[in-house]
Design a protein around this motif. Structure first.
Motif, PDB file in Angstrom:
ATOM      1  N   UNK A   1       0.725  -1.768   0.078  1.00 33.64           N
ATOM      2  CA  UNK A   1      -0.003  -0.127   0.009  1.00 33.64           C
ATOM      3  C   UNK A   1       0.813   0.995   0.102  1.00 33.64           C
ATOM      4  N   UNK A   2       1.358   1.161   0.548  1.00 31.04           N
ATOM      5  CA  UNK A   2       2.698   2.161   1.318  1.00 31.04           C
ATOM      6  C   UNK A   2       3.597   2.699  -0.697  1.00 31.04           C
ATOM      7  N   UNK A   3       3.539   1.909  -1.171  1.00 30.85           N
ATOM      8  CA  UNK A   3       4.429   1.606  -2.661  1.00 30.85           C
ATOM      9  C   UNK A   3       3.792   2.979  -3.834  1.00 30.85           C
ATOM     10  N   UNK A   4       2.508   2.450  -3.124  1.00 34.12           N
ATOM     11  CA  UNK A   4       0.941   3.640  -4.064  1.00 34.12           C
ATOM     12  C   UNK A   4       1.426   2.816  -5.303  1.00 34.12           C
ATOM     13  N   UNK A   5       1.601   1.181  -5.579  1.00 32.74           N
ATOM     14  CA  UNK A   5       1.347   0.516  -7.009  1.00 32.74           C
ATOM     15  C   UNK A   5      -0.212   0.440  -6.445  1.00 32.74           C
ATOM     16  N   UNK A   6      -1.022  -0.023  -4.915  1.00 34.98           N
ATOM     17  CA  UNK A   6      -2.252  -0.351  -4.893  1.00 34.98           C
ATOM     18  C   UNK A   6      -3.006   0.210  -3.581  1.00 34.98           C
ATOM     19  N   UNK A   7      -3.925   0.346  -3.847  1.00 29.21           N
ATOM     20  CA  UNK A   7      -4.602   0.988  -1.942  1.00 29.21           C
ATOM     21  C   UNK A   7      -4.859  -0.761  -1.313  1.00 29.21           C
ATOM     22  N   UNK A   8      -5.127  -1.727  -2.049  1.00 31.46           N
ATOM     23  CA  UNK A   8      -5.643  -3.243  -1.591  1.00 31.46           C
ATOM     24  C   UNK A   8      -4.262  -3.106  -2.188  1.00 31.46           C
ATOM     25  N   UNK A   9      -4.574  -4.210  -0.828  1.00 28.39           N
ATOM     26  CA  UNK A   9      -2.745  -5.244  -1.088  1.00 28.39           C
ATOM     27  C   UNK A   9      -3.355  -6.695  -2.210  1.00 28.39           C
ATOM     28  N   UNK A  10      -4.632  -7.113  -1.532  1.00 27.68           N
ATOM     29  CA  UNK A  10      -5.831  -8.085  -1.917  1.00 27.68           C
ATOM     30  C   UNK A  10      -4.759  -9.289  -1.730  1.00 27.68           C
ATOM     31  N   UNK A  11      -4.786 -10.517  -3.023  1.00 26.02           N
ATOM     32  CA  UNK A  11      -4.211 -11.073  -2.341  1.00 26.02           C
ATOM     33  C   UNK A  11      -1.789 -11.421  -2.742  1.00 26.02           C
ATOM     34  N   UNK A  12      -2.108 -10.361  -3.342  1.00 23.74           N
ATOM     35  CA  UNK A  12      -0.433  -9.829  -3.613  1.00 23.74           C
ATOM     36  C   UNK A  12      -0.067 -10.154  -2.773  1.00 23.74           C
TER      37      UNK A  12
END
Length: 169
Positions: free
Chosen positions: A39-50
């Motif tokens: 989340x902090x990387x800015x790639x996604x707001x929701x980490x989901x299954x990642x």
């Protein structure tokens, strides 16, 4: 060995997982930390299954190096627990599943409502979110109750039970 922790937020699983990792000189892989980094990387707001998928990779790498790995996540769904078992199988190591509970509901609620985050930016779930969380029943897990026990007492019980548990590989 892969020791797969799970349990509702506030049950004490991270406290016990960290202490066990220290006692065994094992690698501690915490999904909360990984998800917050995503989340902090800015790639996604929701980490989901990642977050889980990254954790499986990190655990697998360390298992193939001969390290004991403590996998720390809620693991509320059977599918994530099965995936952890697959990581152990692929690495050719045994696995043990540990479900951490706090049987005293008032104490559990107090923990959820008063604990501070130790991962920058991580927002802890509320008691309502915790109590309403989807949670599949565990099978063949070592169940550890943290209600009103010291960390050392829980660790002594867990280490003893891990030694006598049948291997799951």
């Amino acid at each position: 060995m892969l020791i797969i922790f799970g349990g509702l937020p506030g049950s004490g699983k991270t406290t016990i997982a960290r202490a066990l990792a220290e006692r065994l000189n094992a690698v501690h892989v915490r999904v909360d930390t990984i998800e917050q980094a995503i989340r902090a990387s800015g790639i996604a707001d929701d980490a989901g299954p990642a977050g889980y998928i990254v954790a499986y990779g990190i655990a697998g790498d360390n298992l193939t190096l001969g390290r004991t790995v403590i996998a720390d996540s809620v693991n509320s769904l059977r599918i994530t627990r099965s995936a952890w078992l697959s990581v152990a199988q692929a690495a050719g190591v045994t696995a043990a599943e540990v479900e951490v509970i706090c049987s005293d509901k008032a104490e559990h609620r107090n923990r959820v409502e008063t604990r501070l985050t130790d991962v920058e930016g991580l927002v802890k779930p509320t008691w309502q979110e915790t109590s309403e969380r989807a949670y599949d029943e565990w099978h063949d897990a070592i169940v550890i109750d943290t209600a009103w026990k010291t960390v050392d007492a829980v660790l002594d019980e867990l280490v003893s039970r891990l030694k006598s548990a049948p291997p799951n590989a």
